[in-house]
Design a protein around this motif. Structure first.
Motif, PDB file in Angstrom:
ATOM      1  N   CYS A 193      44.313  64.671 116.743  1.00 38.37           N
ATOM      2  CA  CYS A 193      45.171  65.132 117.831  1.00 38.37           C
ATOM      3  C   CYS A 193      46.253  64.096 118.094  1.00 38.37           C
ATOM      4  O   CYS A 193      45.999  62.886 118.068  1.00 38.37           O
ATOM      5  N   VAL A 194      47.477  64.585 118.352  1.00 37.57           N
ATOM      6  CA  VAL A 194      48.601  63.698 118.647  1.00 37.57           C
ATOM      7  C   VAL A 194      49.067  63.989 120.070  1.00 37.57           C
ATOM      8  O   VAL A 194      49.387  65.134 120.413  1.00 37.57           O
ATOM      9  N   PHE A 195      49.095  62.922 120.907  1.00 42.50           N
ATOM     10  CA  PHE A 195      49.534  63.030 122.296  1.00 42.50           C
ATOM     11  C   PHE A 195      50.863  62.298 122.434  1.00 42.50           C
ATOM     12  O   PHE A 195      51.056  61.215 121.890  1.00 42.50           O
ATOM     13  N   GLN A 196      51.782  62.940 123.198  1.00 39.79           N
ATOM     14  CA  GLN A 196      53.088  62.312 123.409  1.00 39.79           C
ATOM     15  C   GLN A 196      53.760  62.940 124.623  1.00 39.79           C
ATOM     16  O   GLN A 196      53.664  64.143 124.845  1.00 39.79           O
ATOM     17  N   SER A 197      54.408  62.072 125.413  1.00 39.37           N
ATOM     18  CA  SER A 197      55.130  62.547 126.589  1.00 39.37           C
ATOM     19  C   SER A 197      56.619  62.355 126.368  1.00 39.37           C
ATOM     20  O   SER A 197      57.047  61.468 125.618  1.00 39.37           O
ATOM     21  N   LEU A 257      42.894  74.245 126.781  1.00 42.32           N
ATOM     22  CA  LEU A 257      42.921  73.077 127.668  1.00 42.32           C
ATOM     23  C   LEU A 257      44.296  72.890 128.301  1.00 42.32           C
ATOM     24  O   LEU A 257      44.418  72.257 129.364  1.00 42.32           O
ATOM     25  N   ALA A 258      45.323  73.384 127.640  1.00 38.29           N
ATOM     26  CA  ALA A 258      46.681  73.390 128.191  1.00 38.29           C
ATOM     27  C   ALA A 258      47.173  72.006 128.587  1.00 38.29           C
ATOM     28  O   ALA A 258      47.746  71.808 129.665  1.00 38.29           O
ATOM     29  N   PHE A 259      46.948  71.020 127.701  1.00 37.64           N
ATOM     30  CA  PHE A 259      47.521  69.691 127.938  1.00 37.64           C
ATOM     31  C   PHE A 259      48.969  69.699 127.440  1.00 37.64           C
ATOM     32  O   PHE A 259      49.200  69.865 126.246  1.00 37.64           O
ATOM     33  N   PRO A 260      49.971  69.507 128.303  1.00 38.16           N
ATOM     34  CA  PRO A 260      51.357  69.484 127.830  1.00 38.16           C
ATOM     35  C   PRO A 260      51.609  68.370 126.830  1.00 38.16           C
ATOM     36  O   PRO A 260      52.480  68.485 125.964  1.00 38.16           O
ATOM     37  N   GLU A 261      50.852  67.292 126.960  1.00 39.13           N
ATOM     38  CA  GLU A 261      51.074  66.137 126.088  1.00 39.13           C
ATOM     39  C   GLU A 261      50.417  66.293 124.714  1.00 39.13           C
ATOM     40  O   GLU A 261      50.648  65.460 123.826  1.00 39.13           O
ATOM     41  N   LEU A 262      49.581  67.313 124.524  1.00 38.75           N
ATOM     42  CA  LEU A 262      48.940  67.535 123.229  1.00 38.75           C
ATOM     43  C   LEU A 262      49.955  68.219 122.298  1.00 38.75           C
ATOM     44  O   LEU A 262      50.177  69.421 122.343  1.00 38.75           O
ATOM     45  N   GLN A 263      50.596  67.430 121.451  1.00 38.75           N
ATOM     46  CA  GLN A 263      51.672  67.931 120.603  1.00 38.75           C
ATOM     47  C   GLN A 263      51.168  68.624 119.339  1.00 38.75           C
ATOM     48  O   GLN A 263      51.804  69.538 118.829  1.00 38.75           O
ATOM     49  N   SER A 264      50.031  68.193 118.816  1.00 39.45           N
ATOM     50  CA  SER A 264      49.491  68.833 117.608  1.00 39.45           C
ATOM     51  C   SER A 264      48.003  68.586 117.514  1.00 39.45           C
ATOM     52  O   SER A 264      47.483  67.602 118.046  1.00 39.45           O
ATOM     53  N   ARG A 265      47.313  69.533 116.856  1.00 39.68           N
ATOM     54  CA  ARG A 265      45.899  69.371 116.526  1.00 39.68           C
ATOM     55  C   ARG A 265      45.685  70.042 115.178  1.00 39.68           C
ATOM     56  O   ARG A 265      46.056  71.182 114.983  1.00 39.68           O
ATOM     57  N   LYS A 266      45.133  69.277 114.254  1.00 38.29           N
ATOM     58  CA  LYS A 266      44.958  69.824 112.906  1.00 38.29           C
ATOM     59  C   LYS A 266      43.741  69.188 112.237  1.00 38.29           C
ATOM     60  O   LYS A 266      43.368  68.049 112.529  1.00 38.29           O
ATOM     61  N   PRO A 267      43.092  69.962 111.351  1.00 37.45           N
ATOM     62  CA  PRO A 267      41.972  69.401 110.592  1.00 37.45           C
ATOM     63  C   PRO A 267      42.504  68.509 109.473  1.00 37.45           C
ATOM     64  O   PRO A 267      43.317  68.943 108.656  1.00 37.45           O
ATOM     65  N   VAL A 268      42.054  67.278 109.445  1.00 41.95           N
ATOM     66  CA  VAL A 268      42.499  66.334 108.421  1.00 41.95           C
ATOM     67  C   VAL A 268      41.583  66.388 107.206  1.00 41.95           C
ATOM     68  O   VAL A 268      42.040  66.389 106.058  1.00 41.95           O
ATOM     69  N   GLU A 269      40.278  66.457 107.460  1.00 34.31           N
ATOM     70  CA  GLU A 269      39.312  66.530 106.367  1.00 34.31           C
ATOM     71  C   GLU A 269      38.211  67.511 106.741  1.00 34.31           C
ATOM     72  O   GLU A 269      37.801  67.593 107.903  1.00 34.31           O
ATOM     73  N   VAL A 270      37.751  68.259 105.731  1.00 31.74           N
ATOM     74  CA  VAL A 270      36.602  69.144 105.886  1.00 31.74           C
ATOM     75  C   VAL A 270      35.689  68.894 104.692  1.00 31.74           C
ATOM     76  O   VAL A 270      36.145  68.938 103.555  1.00 31.74           O
ATOM     77  N   TRP A 271      34.425  68.601 104.969  1.00 28.46           N
ATOM     78  CA  TRP A 271      33.511  68.371 103.861  1.00 28.46           C
ATOM     79  C   TRP A 271      32.103  68.795 104.254  1.00 28.46           C
ATOM     80  O   TRP A 271      31.794  68.984 105.420  1.00 28.46           O
ATOM     81  N   ARG A 272      31.272  68.973 103.257  1.00 28.07           N
ATOM     82  CA  ARG A 272      29.893  69.371 103.507  1.00 28.07           C
ATOM     83  C   ARG A 272      29.002  68.816 102.412  1.00 28.07           C
ATOM     84  O   ARG A 272      29.457  68.527 101.301  1.00 28.07           O
ATOM     85  N   ASP A 273      27.725  68.718 102.720  1.00 32.73           N
ATOM     86  CA  ASP A 273      26.711  68.289 101.755  1.00 32.73           C
ATOM     87  C   ASP A 273      25.559  69.275 101.865  1.00 32.73           C
ATOM     88  O   ASP A 273      24.657  69.110 102.691  1.00 32.73           O
ATOM     89  N   PRO A 274      25.560  70.350 101.054  1.00 37.28           N
ATOM     90  CA  PRO A 274      24.544  71.398 101.195  1.00 37.28           C
ATOM     91  C   PRO A 274      23.122  70.896 101.016  1.00 37.28           C
ATOM     92  O   PRO A 274      22.194  71.455 101.584  1.00 37.28           O
TER      93      PRO A 274
END
Length: 721
Positions: free
Chosen positions: A687-691, A657-674
């Protein structure tokens, strides 16, 4: 080892120093006297000595006397046995070395004695044995033990009438039986070296004689033997049959091939004191190849200037002179030939197999001169330069310490069985020429056996939570060309942990190792991606899609994982990390067979990392930048994805997407219920946005959020309500 000073003075009649002074001076020269026990004015003292394994020449009275003669500049009485002239015989006693034993028996001497009298020992033998507390058996047996303690070479006496034919030194036949002097019957292997006659084995060569040919009170004719046997062959037989004797102790460390005739004559001289006569001359069979690599080694060039350069200034103003060097080394048995103004050609003595290079001779000069006689000086300042891998090695060590691992150091040796399992066989292994044990017969081809041993050591002491790492060199190739390669080993064993949303409790250590590997790889600038990354670590582990979805988070797209792993790891619970499709690390649970064989109390998890490949990459440089003065904004997105969608796919789509303001993207939680939702997992994405130049507006955030939702929806994700 016990040494009588009264016996030492028999070889050094002009020695005038006290026993206490002698003990101190020997200890300062590396011939350690650990205890001095007075035995009375006329009997001198008993020295308790600790002789290092490389100084087999000093494991006897004559060898210690030689050291004392060198220290004090005294003449040493030569060993010149006096024997009567032997009676004439039609043919010498037959002795031969079988072709398969060439190189294993370098020398064999035999002397026939007839009409001997077997009686209790008398004279010096009885006197010295009483002072030493040595058991006396008979004059023939005591003569062999007396010679061993006196000049250090093992010998043996056979009852000649019990020998059928001549002597044959050969390899044993597999399954052949031999009853030894201790009364036990041993089943021999095909690589056991034996002294035999034409029909049966008589002795386990270099270890112990046989029962059927031992000296008894009825013995009338004796065959005295003194030989040289290969150290590796003797050690192998000694360890296999759990027999450590005085003879094997010497032979294992390298006996003097030239001492055999002298030792034989000394034994004969002592036996004949009670009666008897020599039959014929000494039979002496020599293997010239063994003699060439032991007694007849090439001379070494010794530069006087190099001795002075290495040793530096002394307390005495004259320092180390050419005359001092020549006197010390000559007294130790070296033959000195002045070759120019500054160079000696030094012919090494046959009893000093530990001397191989010029620096060894320099050390001998320093040792005999006395380290306490050198001046306390500081070396000239030299520029300090790090070796090429120093920074990378420090970075790896620091990261692992931060991750909670403790550094450990294991042995540089390994057994043949460990080598067969853990080594890269195509690169070859390096065998020790004279190993101390079967467990240390090779230079280690891998760090994993040592790591496994250290984990087992902790478990056996009820330490159930262990995390260790070792950086070290492994050795491949052969004895002609040895290659040293840096390697890293990780070891983890823990008590059962709690289940997490990512994986079952029993899988936690495997993913911990995976995370440690990723963290280490993140220290380096990895090359661009060649193949799509993936994670397939086997049935048990790969069945956890949440873990699969987080593959290569820390290390980027150049790293992938495959289920192929070496035989020492458990199938289905192990993996291989690939750097641009080439293996760089192996990790997982130790195989069940090895766990049972090593009697480990709980599962052990191991990793092996190829540091040589890793060190080829440059370290990442830390880059700092100015912090934004404007407030950052966080946005969370909760999605449901099919198991087939992995994290690296999601991360790549967001980066596109190449957003200059997108400073980080990370998975905070991953879970499942089989049970409720099989085949899918839930992901909370932050996602953290900052200019850096303005405050963000609501409409901008809404537009970016919409684009993110549309992108993730195209990947198969469903936005959770």
């Amino acid at each position: 080892m016990k040494i009588l000073t009264h016996w030492l003075r028999h070889y050094l009649p002009t020695l005038s120093v006290t026993d206490r002074q002698l003990a101190d001076d020997l200890t300062l020269r590396g011939i350690a006297v650990e205890g001095v026990h007075p035995l009375g004015d006329s009997n001198g003292s008993l020295f308790e000595m600790d002789i290092t394994t490389n100084r087999v020449d000093a494991m006897n009275h004559y060898g210690v006397a030689r050291e004392a003669a060198t220290i004090y500049g005294l003449p040493l009485e030569p060993l010149h046995p006096k024997l009567p002239v032997g009676t004439l015989v039609d043919a010498p006693f037959p002795v031969r070395i079988a072709p398969e034993a060439r190189g294993l028996c370098g020398r064999f001497t035999a002397q026939v004695l007839s009409d001997v009298t077997i009686a209790p020992s008398t004279g010096l033998v009885a006197e010295y044995f009483n002072l030493l507390g040595q058991k006396q058996i008979s004059n023939a047996v005591d003569a062999s033990n007396f010679t061993l303690m006196g000049m250090g070479h093992p010998t043996h006496a056979f009852d000649l009438d019990k020998i059928e034919g001549g002597i044959v030194v050969r390899l044993a036949r597999k399954g052949e039986k031999l009853r030894l002097l201790d009364g036990t019957e041993r089943t021999l292997e095909a690589d056991d070296l034996v002294v035999a006659d034409e029909k049966k084995a008589l002795a386990l060569a270099g270890v112990m004689g046989g029962w059927d040919s031992m000296i008894t009170a009825e013995t009338k004719n004796v065959l005295v033997e003194a030989a040289w046997f290969d150290p590796v062959s003797v050690r192998r037989s000694s360890r296999r049959h759990l027999l450590h004797t005085d003879a094997s102790h010497r032979f294992e460390r390298g006996a003097d091939i030239n001492a055999a005739p002298i030792a034989n004559a000394l034994v004969c001289q002592l036996i004949l004191q009670a009666g008897g006569k020599l039959e014929g001359e000494l039979v002496d069979v020599i293997d010239p190849d063994v003699a060439a690599r032991t007694a007849n080694r090439p001379a070494i060039e010794l530069h006087v200037s190099q001795v002075k350069r290495h040793l530096g200034a002394t307390i005495a103003p004259e320092g180390i002179t050419s005359e001092i060097i020549s006197r010390f080394l000559s007294s130790l048995g070296c033959q000195m030939l002045l070759h120019g103004l500054d160079v000696y050609l030094v012919q090494l003595p046959s009893w000093r197999l530990d001397l191989e290079r010029e620096i060894d001779l320099v050390e001998e000069v320093a040792r005999v001169y006395g380290y306490n006689r050198f001046a306390n000086t500081l070396p000239a300042p030299l520029p300090v330069t790090d070796y090429p891998e120093a920074r990378a090695e420090h970075a790896v060590r620091t990261r692992l310490l931060e991750l909670g691992y403790s550094e450990a150091i294991s042995s540089s040796f390994a057994s043949q069985s460990d080598s067969d399992l853990f080594a890269n066989t195509c690169k070859g292994t390096v065998a020790m020429e004279n190993p101390l044990s079967e467990e240390a017969s090779l230079l280690r081809p891998s760090l994993v056996p040592g790591m496994t041993t250290m984990l087992s050591h902790n478990l056996n002491r009820d330490v159930r939570e262990v995390r260790l790492f070792e950086q070290g060199q492994i050795f491949t190739g052969n004895t002609e060309a040895v290659t040293e390669t840096p390697q890293l080993s990780l070891g983890v064993t823990t008590a059962p942990t709690q289940r997490t949303p990512l994986y079952p409790a029993q899988d936690a250590p495997i993913f911990e190792l995976k995370g440690a590997i990723e963290s280490l790889l993140s220290l380096f600038d990895l090359p661009a991606e060649n193949d799509p990354p993936s994670l397939a670590t086997g049935e048990d582990v790969s069945s956890q899609p949440e873990a699969a979805s987080t593959a290569a988070v820390a290390v980027g797209s150049a790293v992938s994982f495959t289920s192929e792993a070496p035989a020492w790891l458990e199938p289905g619970r192990s993996a291989t990390a690939l750097l641009n499709s080439k293996p760089i690390a192996w990790f997982g649970e130790l195989s069940q067979s090895q766990t049972q064989q090593r009697k480990l109390r709980q599962p052990v998890y191991l990793a092996q990392i190829d540091l040589a490949r890793l060190y080829e990459l440059p370290l990442r440089r830390a880059i700092s930048r100015e912090l934004s003065r404007f407030q950052g904004v966080e946005r969370d997105f909760s999605f449901v994805f099919p198991d087939a969608v992995q994290w690296h796919t999601i991360a790549a789509a967001l980066d596109s997407l190449a957003f200059p303001e997108l400073q980080s993207r990370k998975p905070v939680e991953v879970w499942r219920d089989p049970k409720k939702s099989p085949g899918v997992y839930s992901l909370l994405l932050r996602c953290v946005f900052q200019s850096f130049d303005r405050t963000l507006r609501d409409e901008e955030l809404t537009s970016w959020s919409t684009s993110i939702i549309e992108t993730l929806t195209k990947l198969g994700g469903t936005l959770r309500a």
